[in-house]
Enzyme design. Sequence first.
Site, PDB file in Angstrom:
ATOM      1  N   LYS A 192       0.851  -1.196   0.000  1.00  0.00           N
ATOM      2  CA  LYS A 192       0.000   0.000   0.000  1.00  0.00           C
ATOM      3  C   LYS A 192       0.881   1.239   0.000  1.00  0.00           C
ATOM      4  CE  LYS A 192      -1.774   2.766   3.016  1.00  0.00           C
ATOM      5  NZ  LYS A 192      -1.798   4.050   2.300  1.00  0.00           N
ATOM      6  N   GLY A 244       7.204   4.691   8.121  1.00  0.00           N
ATOM      7  CA  GLY A 244       6.339   5.840   8.342  1.00  0.00           C
ATOM      8  C   GLY A 244       6.567   6.426   9.718  1.00  0.00           C
ATOM      9  N   SER A 245       5.538   6.997  10.272  1.00  0.00           N
ATOM     10  CA  SER A 245       5.691   7.704  11.543  1.00  0.00           C
ATOM     11  C   SER A 245       5.785   6.724  12.718  1.00  0.00           C
ATOM     12  CB  SER A 245       4.504   8.638  11.759  1.00  0.00           C
ATOM     13  OG  SER A 245       3.316   7.887  11.820  1.00  0.00           O
ATOM     14  N   THR A 246       6.438   7.158  13.776  1.00  0.00           N
ATOM     15  CA  THR A 246       6.566   6.335  14.985  1.00  0.00           C
ATOM     16  C   THR A 246       5.185   6.051  15.574  1.00  0.00           C
ATOM     17  OG1 THR A 246       8.789   7.136  15.402  1.00  0.00           O
ATOM     18  CG2 THR A 246       7.600   6.255  17.299  1.00  0.00           C
ATOM     19  N   GLU A 247       4.316   7.030  15.477  1.00  0.00           N
ATOM     20  CA  GLU A 247       2.974   6.866  16.050  1.00  0.00           C
ATOM     21  C   GLU A 247       2.230   5.692  15.395  1.00  0.00           C
ATOM     22  OE1 GLU A 247       0.721  10.307  15.185  1.00  0.00           O
ATOM     23  OE2 GLU A 247      -1.088   9.492  16.137  1.00  0.00           O
ATOM     24  N   GLY A 249       3.648   3.323  13.630  1.00  0.00           N
ATOM     25  CA  GLY A 249       4.450   2.122  13.902  1.00  0.00           C
ATOM     26  C   GLY A 249       4.083   1.512  15.253  1.00  0.00           C
ATOM     27  N   GLU A 266      10.403   0.901  10.146  1.00  0.00           N
ATOM     28  CA  GLU A 266      11.395   1.934   9.864  1.00  0.00           C
ATOM     29  C   GLU A 266      10.681   3.256  10.106  1.00  0.00           C
ATOM     30  OE1 GLU A 266      13.181   4.699   8.692  1.00  0.00           O
ATOM     31  OE2 GLU A 266      12.987   4.096   6.607  1.00  0.00           O
ATOM     32  N   CYS A 300      13.452  10.609   6.606  1.00  0.00           N
ATOM     33  CA  CYS A 300      13.444  10.085   7.971  1.00  0.00           C
ATOM     34  C   CYS A 300      14.807  10.227   8.640  1.00  0.00           C
ATOM     35  CB  CYS A 300      12.990   8.636   7.988  1.00  0.00           C
ATOM     36  SG  CYS A 300      13.892   7.606   6.845  1.00  0.00           S
ATOM     37  N   GLU A 397      10.378  15.460  15.370  1.00  0.00           N
ATOM     38  CA  GLU A 397      10.707  15.343  13.950  1.00  0.00           C
ATOM     39  C   GLU A 397       9.856  16.364  13.191  1.00  0.00           C
ATOM     40  OE1 GLU A 397       9.415  11.712  11.956  1.00  0.00           O
ATOM     41  OE2 GLU A 397      11.318  11.661  10.891  1.00  0.00           O
TER      42      GLU A 397
HETATM   43  P1  NDP Z   1       2.112   7.804   8.466  1.00  0.00           P
HETATM   44  O1  NDP Z   1       2.916   6.984   9.377  1.00  0.00           O
HETATM   45  O2  NDP Z   1       0.768   8.195   8.859  1.00  0.00           O
HETATM   46  O3  NDP Z   1       1.982   7.080   7.053  1.00  0.00           O
HETATM   47  C1  NDP Z   1       2.830   6.086   6.543  1.00  0.00           C
HETATM   48  C2  NDP Z   1       2.015   5.044   5.816  1.00  0.00           C
HETATM   49  O4  NDP Z   1       1.158   4.357   6.732  1.00  0.00           O
HETATM   50  C3  NDP Z   1       1.085   5.610   4.774  1.00  0.00           C
HETATM   51  O5  NDP Z   1       0.963   4.713   3.709  1.00  0.00           O
HETATM   52  C4  NDP Z   1      -0.214   5.734   5.544  1.00  0.00           C
HETATM   53  O6  NDP Z   1      -1.326   5.804   4.711  1.00  0.00           O
HETATM   54  C5  NDP Z   1      -0.199   4.455   6.332  1.00  0.00           C
HETATM   55  N1  NDP Z   1      -1.032   4.456   7.525  1.00  0.00           N
HETATM   56  C6  NDP Z   1      -1.547   5.499   8.214  1.00  0.00           C
HETATM   57  N2  NDP Z   1      -2.244   5.073   9.280  1.00  0.00           N
HETATM   58  C7  NDP Z   1      -2.170   3.725   9.276  1.00  0.00           C
HETATM   59  C8  NDP Z   1      -2.678   2.704  10.117  1.00  0.00           C
HETATM   60  N3  NDP Z   1      -3.401   2.978  11.197  1.00  0.00           N
HETATM   61  N4  NDP Z   1      -2.397   1.434   9.819  1.00  0.00           N
HETATM   62  C9  NDP Z   1      -1.645   1.123   8.763  1.00  0.00           C
HETATM   63  N5  NDP Z   1      -1.151   2.034   7.914  1.00  0.00           N
HETATM   64  C10 NDP Z   1      -1.397   3.329   8.166  1.00  0.00           C
HETATM   65  O7  NDP Z   1       2.940   9.054   8.105  1.00  0.00           O
HETATM   66  P2  NDP Z   1       2.371  10.364   7.397  1.00  0.00           P
HETATM   67  O8  NDP Z   1       2.482  10.156   5.985  1.00  0.00           O
HETATM   68  O9  NDP Z   1       1.020  10.732   7.879  1.00  0.00           O
HETATM   69  O10 NDP Z   1       3.351  11.433   7.965  1.00  0.00           O
HETATM   70  C11 NDP Z   1       3.219  11.891   9.285  1.00  0.00           C
HETATM   71  C12 NDP Z   1       4.575  12.089   9.881  1.00  0.00           C
HETATM   72  O11 NDP Z   1       5.264  10.848   9.904  1.00  0.00           O
HETATM   73  C13 NDP Z   1       5.476  12.989   9.089  1.00  0.00           C
HETATM   74  O12 NDP Z   1       5.265  14.331   9.397  1.00  0.00           O
HETATM   75  C14 NDP Z   1       6.814  12.506   9.510  1.00  0.00           C
HETATM   76  O13 NDP Z   1       7.160  13.106  10.724  1.00  0.00           O
HETATM   77  C15 NDP Z   1       6.635  11.040   9.717  1.00  0.00           C
HETATM   78  N6  NDP Z   1       7.068  10.229   8.576  1.00  0.00           N
HETATM   79  C16 NDP Z   1       8.186   9.479   8.696  1.00  0.00           C
HETATM   80  C17 NDP Z   1       8.630   8.756   7.620  1.00  0.00           C
HETATM   81  C18 NDP Z   1       9.836   7.924   7.680  1.00  0.00           C
HETATM   82  O14 NDP Z   1      10.343   7.536   6.656  1.00  0.00           O
HETATM   83  N7  NDP Z   1      10.325   7.595   8.824  1.00  0.00           N
HETATM   84  C19 NDP Z   1       7.954   8.789   6.346  1.00  0.00           C
HETATM   85  C20 NDP Z   1       6.741   9.566   6.347  1.00  0.00           C
HETATM   86  C21 NDP Z   1       6.348  10.260   7.424  1.00  0.00           C
HETATM   87  P3  NDP Z   1      -1.780   7.249   4.154  1.00  0.00           P
HETATM   88  O15 NDP Z   1      -0.626   7.936   3.590  1.00  0.00           O
HETATM   89  O16 NDP Z   1      -2.714   6.905   3.106  1.00  0.00           O
HETATM   90  O17 NDP Z   1      -2.367   7.952   5.325  1.00  0.00           O
END
Ligand code: NDP
Length: 794
Positions: A192, A244-247, A249, A266, A300, A397
């Site tokens: 996804k 993606g985000s720590t939250e 994760g 990650e 990141c 971050e």
């Molecule tokens: P998210 O962690 O929300 O998104 C990452 C991925 O997870 C996206 O594909 C998102 O879908 C999906 N996702 C969101 N919620 C869920 C869930 N409950 N269960 C499973 N998958 C989910 O990051 P954001 O894109 O919203 O960015 C927010 C913050 O996260 C940024 O400001 C940054 O600080 C951090 N971030 C860190 C990254 C890294 O590489 N470490 C990369 C991106 C963001 P969708 O996009 O469709 O919401």
Amino acid sequence: MSIAEIFNSMSYGPAPESETAARNWLAAHKGKFGLFIDGGWTKPRSNSWFESQNPARGEKLADIAAANDKDVGAAVAAARAAQKDWLAVGGHGRARHLYGLARTLQRNARLLAVLEALDNGKPLRETRDIDIPLVARHFYHHAGWAQLQEQEFAGFEPMGVIGQIIPWNFPLLMLAWKIAPAIAGGNTVVLKPAEYTSLTALCFAEICKDAGLPPGVVNIITGDGTTGDALVRHPDVDKIAFTGSTEVGRHIRKVTAGSGKHLTLELGGKSPFIVFDDADLDSAVEGVVDAIWFNQGEVCCAGSRLLVQEGIFDKLISKLRARMENLRLGDPLDKSIDMGAIVAPVQLAAIKNLVKKGTDEGAEIWQPSWAVPKEGCFYPPTLFTNVAPAATIAQEEIFGPVIVAMTFRTPDEAIRIANNTRYGLAASVWSENINLALDVAPKLDCGVVWINSTNLFDAACGFGGNRESGYGREGGHEGMLEVIKPKFLAKLPDYQTAAKAPGKRDATPSPLVSLDRTAKLYIGGKQARPDSGYSLPVFSAKDVKIGEVGDGNRKDIRNAVEAAGKAVGWTTTSSHARAQVLYYIAENLDARKDEFAKRLVETTGVTSKKALAEVDASIRRLFSYGAWADKYESRVHSPPMRGVTLAMKEAIGTLGIICPDENPLLSLISLAAPALAMGNRIVLVASETHPLSATDFYQVLETSDVPGGVFNIITGNRDLLARTLAEHDDVKSVWYFGPKSGSELVEAASAGNMKRTWVNNGKARNWFDMEQGEGREFLRHSTQIKNIWIPYGD
Ligand code: NDP
């Protein structure tokens, strides 16, 4: 303007890249995309769509399907159906497919680069020269791992169906990092992409079709977080790989706890960029540009905390400001710009919000004098000074082009400030003194260190973090081990819940047994009374009370973790020294062989012969890890640059180990010895039913030169102690071998500080078996890999 004037000003005119091919591709799909399931496009069962926008111009690019639970189910079913045949294709067959994908990606490189720039807002210069070449490199490299799989990973099998969720900052590159190793290893995937940036993943789907990848091997489902959540929760997914985000994760860790799904995370970062006073300052300034303004800082591992040695701070800051004044920001398709657009208005607002917080908290903001385009999602490069290490902008971050600068005086202080974060992804160290740089690198609590460089990536070099930056590595040999698993795991029998846990029986002592046998706990190299002041009865195999052990509680665990924390000398001493201690433990156990065998007969009811065999196997195992201590060594990679990358196997820190009831002596040694050999300090919870082999072991430890605090042993209620270890911030990893419910408990409780876990998922091992009870699997869980990049040459 005359040519002479142009030479003097060195200003560039616009150099726009044509977007025709990308527009044609969008038009060929009528600007609307379904889901890519089982090798073809399908209309979403949800019948729901969302818009993909170009953030630089605020225009709509396409309508994208929003997958619901049923769509996710269809994609997982397609992946499941395809997996067996995909495995049967064999390593060489898969290598040819990955090679084919790499070639097709290269043929479509410009289309993908333009599409990515349009969809994400990142500069074409970066998509063309960094993202897409790295994507192809990933498929080439992993074609190689597929080819070598049968030799290099003998005894392993694919995980099965892998669910992959990626963010928007490097859409196609993150896809490659996820898909290439997974399918090389014989898995099939459901991926996804992020809601903001689905287009290159959809273009990749078409490339899979063109390249002849069998249907169902790669499935791409689009949607928002709810789609991701459905994928995470799907019961037929064997592993989740998330970036993606720590939250989010943390949420995924909780949702998957106890499901048996393998997980790699990650997550975010707040990486330090450390400049010592002997650094080449002009190079360091270019380094900062690459650290925080590459990809608009939406990285990141961005070097977002600039730590500068006090004496050169003013000089570096003024050079940096001069450089910022010359950065160019604008249309991502203009080949002469440095920075493009922020991915979406929501992200732009989040950046502005944190910047405001920075100024509100008293930090000094500096931005270049040039104007930012009024239309589109743009934000200028931003530098904060006068920032306290604890300020919000120094801890959170920002995920945008914002760097905070601070000073330090000594290398020790630099390390302290660098590690003063809940994250641990990457770090950059700048010094012309390679001795200093190589001394600092191992002391930084993170997964990647770049020396005199930053943001370097390669498929051969693992990438991933520590602490709240997640766990698991992507890329290289270690990345392959995250997508395959030992074959024997699937055949393990269920763990038998022991009926004879202390306290669960009538505690009336047998009149024949002396009750002068209350074993204490073992903390900091000393026997210690349990904080509770209570003890628990222990029964023999014949149900006779044979003694008592301390009823350890949270406080005892805290004391043990504190003692382990102080015993850092064990981690920093030589592996040769650790090996000597392990051999010495073996020697002392050998001297008391009969006594330990007798205890096993008494507590577990085995025959004397079997008991002696268990003690013998324990001694052999200690020897094995004495041997491994200086032989499980690091690797040196040769990425395509002038330099090397050291993949250092480092101790994790303080480990919590919860022992099973089977073979109480051998299982204890099998778990403790590899952890110790690799330099970890341990807090070990003894078998709940048969704790006396562990408490007898104190005397062996006391006579074997084991420094106090290195090996702590607690007895008592397994689940209570396991939960306390899993929740403790200073415990870096928890291993759990017990009933199934405990695996769930440990995984859920570990989400607090995102610590690593290794659990048995309710399965029992044969500890005598060399494959199940000893070797590299144990050593791998005892170490984490830090990749240190060392470019060389002038
Ligand atoms: P998210 O962690 O929300 O998104 C990452 C991925 O997870 C996206 O594909 C998102 O879908 C999906 N996702 C969101 N919620 C869920 C869930 N409950 N269960 C499973 N998958 C989910 O990051 P954001 O894109 O919203 O960015 C927010 C913050 O996260 C940024 O400001 C940054 O600080 C951090 N971030 C860190 C990254 C890294 O590489 N470490 C990369 C991106 C963001 P969708 O996009 O469709 O919401």
